[in-house]
Design a protein around this motif. Sequence first.
Motif, PDB file in Angstrom:
ATOM      1  N   ARG A   2       0.833  -1.206   0.000  1.00  0.00           N
ATOM      2  CA  ARG A   2       0.000   0.000   0.000  1.00  0.00           C
ATOM      3  C   ARG A   2       0.870   1.260   0.000  1.00  0.00           C
ATOM      4  O   ARG A   2       0.565   2.238  -0.706  1.00  0.00           O
ATOM      5  N   TYR A   3       1.955   1.232   0.756  1.00  0.00           N
ATOM      6  CA  TYR A   3       2.836   2.393   0.847  1.00  0.00           C
ATOM      7  C   TYR A   3       3.556   2.646  -0.478  1.00  0.00           C
ATOM      8  O   TYR A   3       3.666   3.789  -0.940  1.00  0.00           O
ATOM      9  N   VAL A   4       4.027   1.561  -1.127  1.00  0.00           N
ATOM     10  CA  VAL A   4       4.723   1.702  -2.398  1.00  0.00           C
ATOM     11  C   VAL A   4       3.790   2.256  -3.472  1.00  0.00           C
ATOM     12  O   VAL A   4       4.152   3.163  -4.235  1.00  0.00           O
ATOM     13  N   VAL A   5       2.560   1.748  -3.539  1.00  0.00           N
ATOM     14  CA  VAL A   5       1.604   2.251  -4.528  1.00  0.00           C
ATOM     15  C   VAL A   5       1.291   3.721  -4.273  1.00  0.00           C
ATOM     16  O   VAL A   5       1.206   4.530  -5.210  1.00  0.00           O
ATOM     17  N   ALA A   6       1.144   4.099  -3.002  1.00  0.00           N
ATOM     18  CA  ALA A   6       0.869   5.501  -2.683  1.00  0.00           C
ATOM     19  C   ALA A   6       2.045   6.396  -3.089  1.00  0.00           C
ATOM     20  O   ALA A   6       1.850   7.506  -3.613  1.00  0.00           O
ATOM     21  N   LEU A   7       3.270   5.936  -2.842  1.00  0.00           N
ATOM     22  CA  LEU A   7       4.438   6.719  -3.259  1.00  0.00           C
ATOM     23  C   LEU A   7       4.489   6.857  -4.781  1.00  0.00           C
ATOM     24  O   LEU A   7       4.808   7.931  -5.304  1.00  0.00           O
ATOM     25  N   LEU A   8       4.151   5.786  -5.493  1.00  0.00           N
ATOM     26  CA  LEU A   8       4.156   5.854  -6.952  1.00  0.00           C
ATOM     27  C   LEU A   8       3.063   6.797  -7.462  1.00  0.00           C
ATOM     28  O   LEU A   8       3.253   7.504  -8.460  1.00  0.00           O
ATOM     29  N   GLU A   9       1.910   6.807  -6.800  1.00  0.00           N
ATOM     30  CA  GLU A   9       0.858   7.754  -7.183  1.00  0.00           C
ATOM     31  C   GLU A   9       1.311   9.191  -6.943  1.00  0.00           C
ATOM     32  O   GLU A   9       0.989  10.094  -7.732  1.00  0.00           O
ATOM     33  N   THR A  10       2.065   9.405  -5.868  1.00  0.00           N
ATOM     34  CA  THR A  10       2.624  10.728  -5.603  1.00  0.00           C
ATOM     35  C   THR A  10       3.606  11.126  -6.708  1.00  0.00           C
ATOM     36  O   THR A  10       3.573  12.250  -7.225  1.00  0.00           O
ATOM     37  N   CYS A  11       4.475  10.180  -7.089  1.00  0.00           N
ATOM     38  CA  CYS A  11       5.421  10.457  -8.176  1.00  0.00           C
ATOM     39  C   CYS A  11       4.681  10.768  -9.475  1.00  0.00           C
ATOM     40  O   CYS A  11       5.064  11.687 -10.221  1.00  0.00           O
ATOM     41  N   ALA A  12       3.622  10.003  -9.748  1.00  0.00           N
ATOM     42  CA  ALA A  12       2.864  10.202 -10.983  1.00  0.00           C
ATOM     43  C   ALA A  12       2.205  11.580 -10.998  1.00  0.00           C
ATOM     44  O   ALA A  12       2.154  12.234 -12.046  1.00  0.00           O
ATOM     45  N   TYR A  13       1.707  12.020  -9.849  1.00  0.00           N
ATOM     46  CA  TYR A  13       1.084  13.346  -9.785  1.00  0.00           C
ATOM     47  C   TYR A  13       2.095  14.433 -10.143  1.00  0.00           C
ATOM     48  O   TYR A  13       1.818  15.325 -10.958  1.00  0.00           O
ATOM     49  N   HIS A  14       3.284  14.369  -9.548  1.00  0.00           N
ATOM     50  CA  HIS A  14       4.300  15.396  -9.832  1.00  0.00           C
ATOM     51  C   HIS A  14       4.785  15.294 -11.276  1.00  0.00           C
ATOM     52  O   HIS A  14       5.025  16.327 -11.923  1.00  0.00           O
ATOM     53  N   ALA A  15       4.930  14.071 -11.798  1.00  0.00           N
ATOM     54  CA  ALA A  15       5.358  13.912 -13.188  1.00  0.00           C
ATOM     55  C   ALA A  15       4.297  14.447 -14.150  1.00  0.00           C
ATOM     56  O   ALA A  15       4.626  15.092 -15.149  1.00  0.00           O
ATOM     57  N   ARG A  16       3.007  14.187 -13.848  1.00  0.00           N
ATOM     58  CA  ARG A  16       1.918  14.730 -14.677  1.00  0.00           C
ATOM     59  C   ARG A  16       1.959  16.248 -14.698  1.00  0.00           C
ATOM     60  O   ARG A  16       1.774  16.881 -15.742  1.00  0.00           O
ATOM     61  N   THR A  17       2.175  16.838 -13.535  1.00  0.00           N
ATOM     62  CA  THR A  17       2.200  18.290 -13.446  1.00  0.00           C
ATOM     63  C   THR A  17       3.379  18.872 -14.209  1.00  0.00           C
ATOM     64  O   THR A  17       3.251  19.895 -14.905  1.00  0.00           O
ATOM     65  N   LEU A  18       4.542  18.227 -14.101  1.00  0.00           N
ATOM     66  CA  LEU A  18       5.699  18.681 -14.865  1.00  0.00           C
ATOM     67  C   LEU A  18       5.433  18.592 -16.365  1.00  0.00           C
ATOM     68  O   LEU A  18       5.790  19.499 -17.132  1.00  0.00           O
ATOM     69  N   ALA A  19       4.795  17.497 -16.796  1.00  0.00           N
ATOM     70  CA  ALA A  19       4.483  17.339 -18.218  1.00  0.00           C
ATOM     71  C   ALA A  19       3.518  18.422 -18.684  1.00  0.00           C
ATOM     72  O   ALA A  19       3.699  19.018 -19.763  1.00  0.00           O
ATOM     73  N   ALA A  20       2.475  18.683 -17.898  1.00  0.00           N
ATOM     74  CA  ALA A  20       1.502  19.711 -18.278  1.00  0.00           C
ATOM     75  C   ALA A  20       2.155  21.091 -18.313  1.00  0.00           C
ATOM     76  O   ALA A  20       1.869  21.916 -19.192  1.00  0.00           O
ATOM     77  N   THR A  21       3.052  21.369 -17.361  1.00  0.00           N
ATOM     78  CA  THR A  21       3.732  22.665 -17.338  1.00  0.00           C
ATOM     79  C   THR A  21       4.674  22.812 -18.524  1.00  0.00           C
ATOM     80  O   THR A  21       4.746  23.871 -19.146  1.00  0.00           O
ATOM     81  N   ALA A  22       5.385  21.724 -18.860  1.00  0.00           N
ATOM     82  CA  ALA A  22       6.317  21.787 -19.990  1.00  0.00           C
ATOM     83  C   ALA A  22       5.588  22.065 -21.297  1.00  0.00           C
ATOM     84  O   ALA A  22       6.123  22.751 -22.177  1.00  0.00           O
ATOM     85  N   GLU A  23       4.361  21.557 -21.428  1.00  0.00           N
ATOM     86  CA  GLU A  23       3.610  21.800 -22.659  1.00  0.00           C
ATOM     87  C   GLU A  23       3.141  23.252 -22.771  1.00  0.00           C
ATOM     88  O   GLU A  23       2.711  23.684 -23.847  1.00  0.00           O
ATOM     89  N   LEU A  24       3.214  24.015 -21.668  1.00  0.00           N
ATOM     90  CA  LEU A  24       2.830  25.426 -21.711  1.00  0.00           C
ATOM     91  C   LEU A  24       3.964  26.341 -22.162  1.00  0.00           C
ATOM     92  O   LEU A  24       3.747  27.530 -22.391  1.00  0.00           O
ATOM     93  N   LEU A  25       5.178  25.788 -22.275  1.00  0.00           N
ATOM     94  CA  LEU A  25       6.349  26.620 -22.556  1.00  0.00           C
ATOM     95  C   LEU A  25       6.175  27.559 -23.754  1.00  0.00           C
ATOM     96  O   LEU A  25       6.530  28.739 -23.668  1.00  0.00           O
ATOM     97  N   PRO A  26       5.645  27.095 -24.881  1.00  0.00           N
ATOM     98  CA  PRO A  26       5.596  28.000 -26.040  1.00  0.00           C
ATOM     99  C   PRO A  26       4.633  29.175 -25.876  1.00  0.00           C
ATOM    100  O   PRO A  26       4.742  30.153 -26.618  1.00  0.00           O
ATOM    101  N   THR A  27       3.692  29.084 -24.930  1.00  0.00           N
ATOM    102  CA  THR A  27       2.616  30.077 -24.909  1.00  0.00           C
ATOM    103  C   THR A  27       2.472  30.814 -23.590  1.00  0.00           C
ATOM    104  O   THR A  27       1.853  31.879 -23.561  1.00  0.00           O
ATOM    105  N   HIS A  28       3.001  30.294 -22.495  1.00  0.00           N
ATOM    106  CA  HIS A  28       2.754  30.898 -21.177  1.00  0.00           C
ATOM    107  C   HIS A  28       3.804  31.964 -20.885  1.00  0.00           C
ATOM    108  O   HIS A  28       5.007  31.697 -20.944  1.00  0.00           O
ATOM    109  N   PRO A  29       3.384  33.191 -20.522  1.00  0.00           N
ATOM    110  CA  PRO A  29       4.355  34.286 -20.352  1.00  0.00           C
ATOM    111  C   PRO A  29       5.254  34.135 -19.133  1.00  0.00           C
ATOM    112  O   PRO A  29       6.301  34.772 -19.080  1.00  0.00           O
ATOM    113  N   SER A  30       4.855  33.342 -18.144  1.00  0.00           N
ATOM    114  CA  SER A  30       5.651  33.254 -16.923  1.00  0.00           C
ATOM    115  C   SER A  30       6.465  31.978 -16.838  1.00  0.00           C
ATOM    116  O   SER A  30       7.059  31.684 -15.808  1.00  0.00           O
ATOM    117  N   ILE A  31       6.503  31.195 -17.894  1.00  0.00           N
ATOM    118  CA  ILE A  31       7.274  29.952 -17.894  1.00  0.00           C
ATOM    119  C   ILE A  31       8.225  29.993 -19.081  1.00  0.00           C
ATOM    120  O   ILE A  31       7.816  30.219 -20.213  1.00  0.00           O
TER     121      ILE A  31
END
Length: 747
Positions: free
Chosen positions: A632-661
């Motif tokens: 249970r702990y390992v799956v929860a840690l992996l879900e935490t990693c996935a959340y941060h990785a998803r957010t990084l991916a979504a932020t990286a896709e904003l690079l061409p258009t977002h004025p503050s990134i």
Amino acid sequence: MRAAGRAVRARLRDRIAASDPGLLRLTAGLRTVGAIALTLAVLSLLGADVHILVAGAIAAMVATFAIREKQLGAQAVTLALGLPVALASVSLGAVLNTRVVVGDAFFVVLIFCAVYGRRFGDRGTALGLIGFQVYFLSLFVGATVDTLPELCGAMAMAFCSSALMRFAVVPATPAGVLLRLRLAFRARLAQLVSAQLELFDAPAEEMDKALKALRDGTARLHETAMMIQGQLEEGTPDESAARLVQRRIADAEIAAERLGLLLLTARTAERADTLTLHLPGAPAPAIAGPDMPDEAGATLRRDLLALHTLVLRAGSGDTGTGLAHVRNRLLGYRDEENLPPASAALQDVFRGIGESVRSVLGLRIALDGPQDESDDSPATARSREELDAEDAAIDGGGEEAEQEEQTGLRRPTTRAAVQVAVGSSLAIVGGELLSTQRWYWAVLTCWIVFINTSSTGEILVKGYRRLLGTVFGVVAGIVLAGLVGNHTWTAFALVLVLIFAMFYSAPLSYTLMSFFVTAMLGLLYTLLHTYSLDVLVLRIEETALGAACGVVAAALVLPVQTDRRTNELLGTVLERLAEVTEAAVGQLSGGPADELLDKARDLDQALADLRAATQPLMHPVTPLRTRRHTARYVVALLETCAYHARTLAATAELLPTHPSIAADPRLRGAAGRTVRNIGVIAARVADEHAGAQVETGPSIASLLGSDAGTPRYGRITDRVLRHLERLDEAVVGLARPLGVPVAAPKA
């Protein structure tokens, strides 16, 4: 009164949409019950015998639930091919019914072919299922050569009824399913905002309860996002539209999850760990001592209620001035000068509300097209410009990587076919010893426990759940059979109710589905005048025998141990995590664009597969409690990693258009340690003798320099740094439960 009635209907619609995303369970139940009812009506008008009525009802049920393709054309082809398969199967069942040895041998061969057919996709799976279930039907009703013409007519009627219900009465096109899933996403997003508001208002003694509701709401929203992902290819007109919806769904999910984390941080004495949102049973952090200012608290509570209203009204066609005013005010929180005076943690929550409203606006534009912009404030107009620029940057590029296909006995379908054939042979022998008349119940159970399972542990848990549901279903069957007596149509009416309940509850609880199946069988035995207490007790014995034969076959014949299966899937998750992280960091460092959201969803799917495979390890009856907590702990840690990785991916896709990134080349080197650590853990999972160690050291922010956290154009924002640091910490945290050595920090 009319307005109140509309509001009540809207709330009811949202509740139904949230409880049954896409109305998939309701559609399956109505379609199956309708096909059975139509078949029974026509056959009864033709004066069919009760045995033929039962056969027609079962055939209609099989013809309806076996077909799983998404496109209507493919469904029609499979249904047309299924009829000759059903006719051949019932004919062979009638001919071989009196030839014990030959009939049993043919049944085993049929079972092997039916399971092996899964390698040919949904159509192969459906035809195999129809062939097996109709042969079982012939045994259940005691088919003979003399009754074969009537049985074939009942088969044809059942398939025609199923086609009428599927294509005319209860149609479900991919576009329609996607539309209903979007409504479910909106409803579940509103429920999550409500859970966040409850967390904000919860007293200290109820924080754990409020946190559980927040955790459940976050998981349910993610589940709906994954369901939408599975429908995008068929439910949208082109790839660009699919990618646009995918982007907006991901933005809304990430913004909602981040808002929950910011609220938790504002209520507690220290910054909340993302793991708290993903680890079941994790206690809520201690609440901060001093209460927040009344004015700031009242404003935040009002704005959360306003966000809830915006989510519910998005896509409803209501574009009133009041709604636009609320939207404009909340989007203003994306600008520093509009933030109310409050602590830094509370101001982060207001920023999170602004980003959530922006994601809702983007979702509405993507799904409903251009909106009325006459009441836009400067903040709203700027948000629209950003969204338009992002939409214009979306293209349909990207090719799916080909996966290496296993061959021979290593292919999962071949291995499962051999296991089921061996288990069914054992079930036939043991079933014959228990009863020469109803031995096939053991075979059916053995067959069913192998469906959608991949390891011995999964088969064991599924067999246990089926046995538990059967025991309680027998009790219900006894009660219902006593109440019904000889009233044929009352029994058929109850059968329809139980079948609907069976299909509606199937995705929620396998035990509950087994309960309804067994209760229904008690009524069918009553209709066939073969009901007795001994028959229902025999049903329990045959079920237990079939489950045991399935477990024995899975454990001894080409076994796939649960540890081996979970390790393989864990390796896949870590590989996907490394791909997403490396690609996102590369793009944030100024590298070429990549299919980041596709990679992120591949990670989510791999994590969902791992979560399902670890269910046997986390089941309450598992005696190894330490192992259960570790899984249970390992799956929860992996879900935490996935959340941060998803957010990084979504932020990286904003690079061409977002004025503050903007890209920062220093990121690639600073995040290299995280990617290397993921690789070290993956290598250790694949080979326990691997000697590499996980590295630790200074924070990523310090590696970038003291000014890296300044959120201005040309530098990476504080938010990206926080996600990178949290991801690095979570990856290091994975090392301990997985037994990977951690090197001491270098001086």
